[in-house]
Design a protein around this motif. Structure first.
Motif, PDB file in Angstrom:
ATOM      1  N   ILE A   1      -6.293  -4.504   2.369  1.00 60.15           N
ATOM      2  CA  ILE A   1      -6.949  -5.772   2.047  1.00 60.15           C
ATOM      3  C   ILE A   1      -7.568  -5.744   0.650  1.00 60.15           C
ATOM      4  O   ILE A   1      -7.660  -6.767  -0.019  1.00 60.15           O
ATOM      5  N   ARG A   2      -7.935  -4.516   0.128  1.00 61.42           N
ATOM      6  CA  ARG A   2      -8.569  -4.455  -1.189  1.00 61.42           C
ATOM      7  C   ARG A   2      -7.571  -4.733  -2.311  1.00 61.42           C
ATOM      8  O   ARG A   2      -7.870  -5.471  -3.240  1.00 61.42           O
ATOM      9  N   GLN A   3      -6.371  -4.132  -2.217  1.00 57.16           N
ATOM     10  CA  GLN A   3      -5.436  -4.360  -3.321  1.00 57.16           C
ATOM     11  C   GLN A   3      -4.499  -5.543  -3.081  1.00 57.16           C
ATOM     12  O   GLN A   3      -4.085  -6.198  -4.023  1.00 57.16           O
ATOM     13  N   SER A   4      -4.162  -5.855  -1.824  1.00 57.56           N
ATOM     14  CA  SER A   4      -3.207  -6.947  -1.567  1.00 57.56           C
ATOM     15  C   SER A   4      -3.791  -7.935  -0.566  1.00 57.56           C
ATOM     16  O   SER A   4      -3.552  -7.841   0.632  1.00 57.56           O
ATOM     17  N   TRP A   5      -4.538  -8.894  -1.084  1.00 54.24           N
ATOM     18  CA  TRP A   5      -5.197  -9.867  -0.225  1.00 54.24           C
ATOM     19  C   TRP A   5      -4.217 -10.691   0.592  1.00 54.24           C
ATOM     20  O   TRP A   5      -4.484 -11.108   1.708  1.00 54.24           O
ATOM     21  N   HIS A   6      -3.019 -10.926   0.008  1.00 52.38           N
ATOM     22  CA  HIS A   6      -2.102 -11.880   0.649  1.00 52.38           C
ATOM     23  C   HIS A   6      -1.544 -11.356   1.963  1.00 52.38           C
ATOM     24  O   HIS A   6      -1.104 -12.120   2.817  1.00 52.38           O
ATOM     25  N   VAL A   7      -1.553 -10.045   2.180  1.00 52.90           N
ATOM     26  CA  VAL A   7      -0.949  -9.512   3.411  1.00 52.90           C
ATOM     27  C   VAL A   7      -1.739  -9.957   4.649  1.00 52.90           C
ATOM     28  O   VAL A   7      -1.161 -10.246   5.700  1.00 52.90           O
ATOM     29  N   THR A   8      -3.048 -10.016   4.525  1.00 53.12           N
ATOM     30  CA  THR A   8      -3.841 -10.473   5.666  1.00 53.12           C
ATOM     31  C   THR A   8      -4.152 -11.966   5.601  1.00 53.12           C
ATOM     32  O   THR A   8      -4.269 -12.628   6.621  1.00 53.12           O
ATOM     33  N   THR A   9      -4.282 -12.486   4.382  1.00 55.96           N
ATOM     34  CA  THR A   9      -4.730 -13.875   4.258  1.00 55.96           C
ATOM     35  C   THR A   9      -3.747 -14.862   4.876  1.00 55.96           C
ATOM     36  O   THR A   9      -4.149 -15.763   5.633  1.00 55.96           O
ATOM     37  N   PHE A  10      -2.450 -14.695   4.557  1.00 60.28           N
ATOM     38  CA  PHE A  10      -1.506 -15.726   5.018  1.00 60.28           C
ATOM     39  C   PHE A  10      -1.340 -15.760   6.535  1.00 60.28           C
ATOM     40  O   PHE A  10      -1.373 -16.848   7.124  1.00 60.28           O
TER      41      PHE A  10
END
Lengths: 329, 295
Positions: free
Chosen positions: B257-266
């Protein structure tokens, strides 16, 4: 005997609740011949509707219970019939018109479906044939058959009552119980509905038990009248006898509460007092607390039927000679 | 009126309670928004295979493109194993919607039947059934679902059963309440007076009249079932990897979640939008079905 359709003997129906036993119907006797109309007249709470539900064995149980008595339909005792056979009688041999057409129809079924439902239950017809017959029934009560696909809320009150009549007559019953069929309708529609019922009744040669508190309606359509008070039939006679010679003080009181066109009176004479509490009925004659002629004798002794003329029965001590009326009855 | 006019009139008038409800629902903008969003999700789920191939895009790992942000090729980016997140969301929608709807279906059928029997017959039946439901209600539904899934094992079917069973009591209560209010109506007495059997009275007269609260609760129930499914998957008791499921996607994305927000956000947005739209639709249906608001 062979002409007799319904015969009720000594019917007692009580509602047993925790607060006490409501004695709704106490020893009712009545006969209705084929094609005949009997008017059952009485105040609210006199046990008229309970008697009617008793004939269909639909008294809500609990708390309602048929304590005693017998009911014969075409000579067959129906109180011992198993529920399955009883279902075949309801809607088929005996059907009922309810008081309020606004609530007696299911709001989410089309009227055609509701009429064909009773036909499907009692006759071996396919859905389609039943629906066709339902349309014919609708036309019979004066509604275009094309409206069979409409829902109850799209009809007016008078038309809904016609639909209810169509449902009741769809299987050509021998007895039609009409529980205050015109009470919820306005006066002009009342006349139409009564005329329609009367015509159809004559056409199908159906007997009818008409429950009402309107003596005018009784005069218009009935052959015989039973006046009911506190679960008892206090006077029972042919229509002409009753209107010419009302004999029971209660019946007299009823007539006294209706304006008379021929006489000029300033005030109507209502019956004083209220209906007795059915959980705690008075002793002796149930009308004695309100009766202008009551004596000590009436308080202690329950009157039996006295035949004062052919087919004219009255439950009053005046006619057994035990009590002298005070002045004119 | 001539015959033709009558004919025309009746065809125009042939609108039951439901078209009336639809007319009222259409006026409620939020409900229509909910309906639109949920319809889009359903369409995406139905045509998921056409939009993105399941094996090639949603399942197959490709570490060379792992954790890429949204781009032209992958509009919602890729996850830690290089799988297209958009493809996984629309395939995940299949699972979520399916589990949600079937679980609610199970709950309505079982709970509705129990509630109808309890309400219609009353007395002993009512007491036994409703006390059993009370015992059910005493256990938090997510715990009950966890217990059932752990006992039965993890599979999509067991997930549906678990989520379904844990929401039976609320349907039983709702159906019982509406049956109680309907069974004293005069048209039920009238149905008895034409000789209808109990089963016929329940199925043809009582159930259709008590559908309104069930539909509302069902719509809201699908939302909570989807949420329960996502929750169960998040803790590893739901859909198993590598099958895409929103809750499981959240769970595996949380490490990055720290480096790739989009993996959890979408996936999170997908869950949120679905729940929100179902709740909007449910609220709108409740208003549309309430006869007191009739205009």
């Amino acid at each position: 005997m062979s002409n007799e359709f319904l015969n009720i003997k000594n019917l007692h129906i009580h509602y047993v609740t925790e607060e006490g036993t409501v004695k709704a119907v106490n020893g009712v006797n009545m006969e209705i011949n084929k094609g005949e109309t009997l008017g059952l007249v009485g105040e609210t709470g006199a046990g008229k509707t309970t008697t009617a539900l008793g004939i269909l064995r639909l008294v809500p149980n609990p708390p309602g219970k048929i304590i005693d008595g017998e009911i014969f339909l075409e000579g067959q005792s129906i109180l011992e019939l198993p529920e399955d056979e009883m279902r075949m009688i309801r809607g088929n041999k005996v059907s009922m018109i309810f008081q309020d057409p606004m609530t007696a129809l299911n709001p989410v079924m089309t009227v055609g479906e509701q009429i064909s439902e009773v036909i499907e239950i009692h006759e071996k017809l396919s859905n389609k044939e039943a629906f066709e017959k339902a349309k014919k029934m609708l036309e019979l009560v004066g509604i275009p058959g094309a409206r069979a696909v409409d829902y109850p809320h799209q009809f007016s009150g008078g038309m809904k009552q016609r639909v209810v009549i169509a449902i009741a007559l769809a299987c050509n019953p021998g007895l039609l119980i009409a529980d205050e069929p015109t009470t919820a309708l306005d006066v002009t529609i009342q006349a139409q509905v009564l005329e329609l019922m009367n015509n159809l009744k004559n056409e199908f040669n159906t007997a009818m038990l008409l429950i009402t508190h309107d003596l005018g309606v009784v005069a218009e359509v009935c052959d015989k009248v039973a006046i009911m008070y506190a679960g008892e039939i206090v006077e029972y006679s042919k229509i002409e006898d009753l209107f010419e010679n009302p004999s029971h003080p209660y019946t007299r009181g009823l007539f006294g509460s209706i304006p008379n066109l021929d006489e000029e009176v300033d005030r109507l004479k209502p019956i004083k007092g209220l209906m007795p509490d059915p959980t705690n009925l008075p002793s002796g004659c149930k009308f004695h607390p309100r009766c202008p002629h009551a004596t000590e004798y009436c308080k202690e002794n329950h009157p039996e039927d006295t035949e004062i003329a052919p087919e004219h029965k009255v439950k009053c001590h005046i006619y057994t000679g035990q009590v002298k009326p005070k002045g004119e009855i | 009126m001539s015959d033709k006019a009558v004919q025309k009139n009746t065809s125009k008038k042939k609108k039951g309670q439901w078209s009336e409800v639809w007319r009222r629902l259409r006026r409620n903008k939020m409900a229509m928004l909910g309906l639109t969003i949920i319809s889009i999700f359903i369409l995406l789920a139905l045509f998921a295979d056409v939009i993105a191939d399941y094996d090639e895009v949603a399942i197959k790992m490709n570490t060379s493109i792992r954790l890429q942000g949204p781009s032209k090729d992958h509009i919602l980016g890729t996850d830690e194993l290089g799988r297209d997140i958009f493809a996984r969301i629309i395939h995940g929608a299949r699972v979520s919607l399916q589990v949600g709807i079937i679980a609610v279906g199970i709950a309505i059928i079982i709970g509705g039947t129990l509630g109808a029997i309890a309400g219609f017959y009353g007395g002993k039946f009512d007491n036994i059934i409703m006390r059993a439901m009370d015992i059910f209600l005493a256990i938090p539904s997510i715990l009950l679902a966890i217990a059932i899934v752990s006992a039965l094992g993890t599979s999509m079917l067991n997930l549906m059963i678990a989520v379904g069973i844990s929401s039976i009591p609320s349907y039983a209560r709702i159906v019982r309440a509406s049956v109680l209010s309907i069974k004293d109506q005069e048209y039920i007495e009238a149905a008895r007076a034409i000789g209808a059997k109990d089963t016929r009275i329940i199925l043809k007269h009582i159930i259709p009249n008590s559908l309104a609260p069930i539909i509302v609760q069902g719509t809201l129930g699908v939302a909570s079932a989807i949420l329960s499914t996502a929750g169960l998957s998040f803790i590893g008791l739901g859909i198993q990897k590598p099958a895409p499921e929103w809750g499981a996607m959240l769970s595996s994305g949380k490490d990055f979640i720290r480096q790739s927000w989009h993996v959890t956000t979408f996936p999170g947005i997908a869950i949120m939008l679905t729940i929100l739209s179902l709740n909007l639709l449910g609220d709108g249906l409740r208003d549309a079905l309430d006869p007191r608001l009739k205009q």
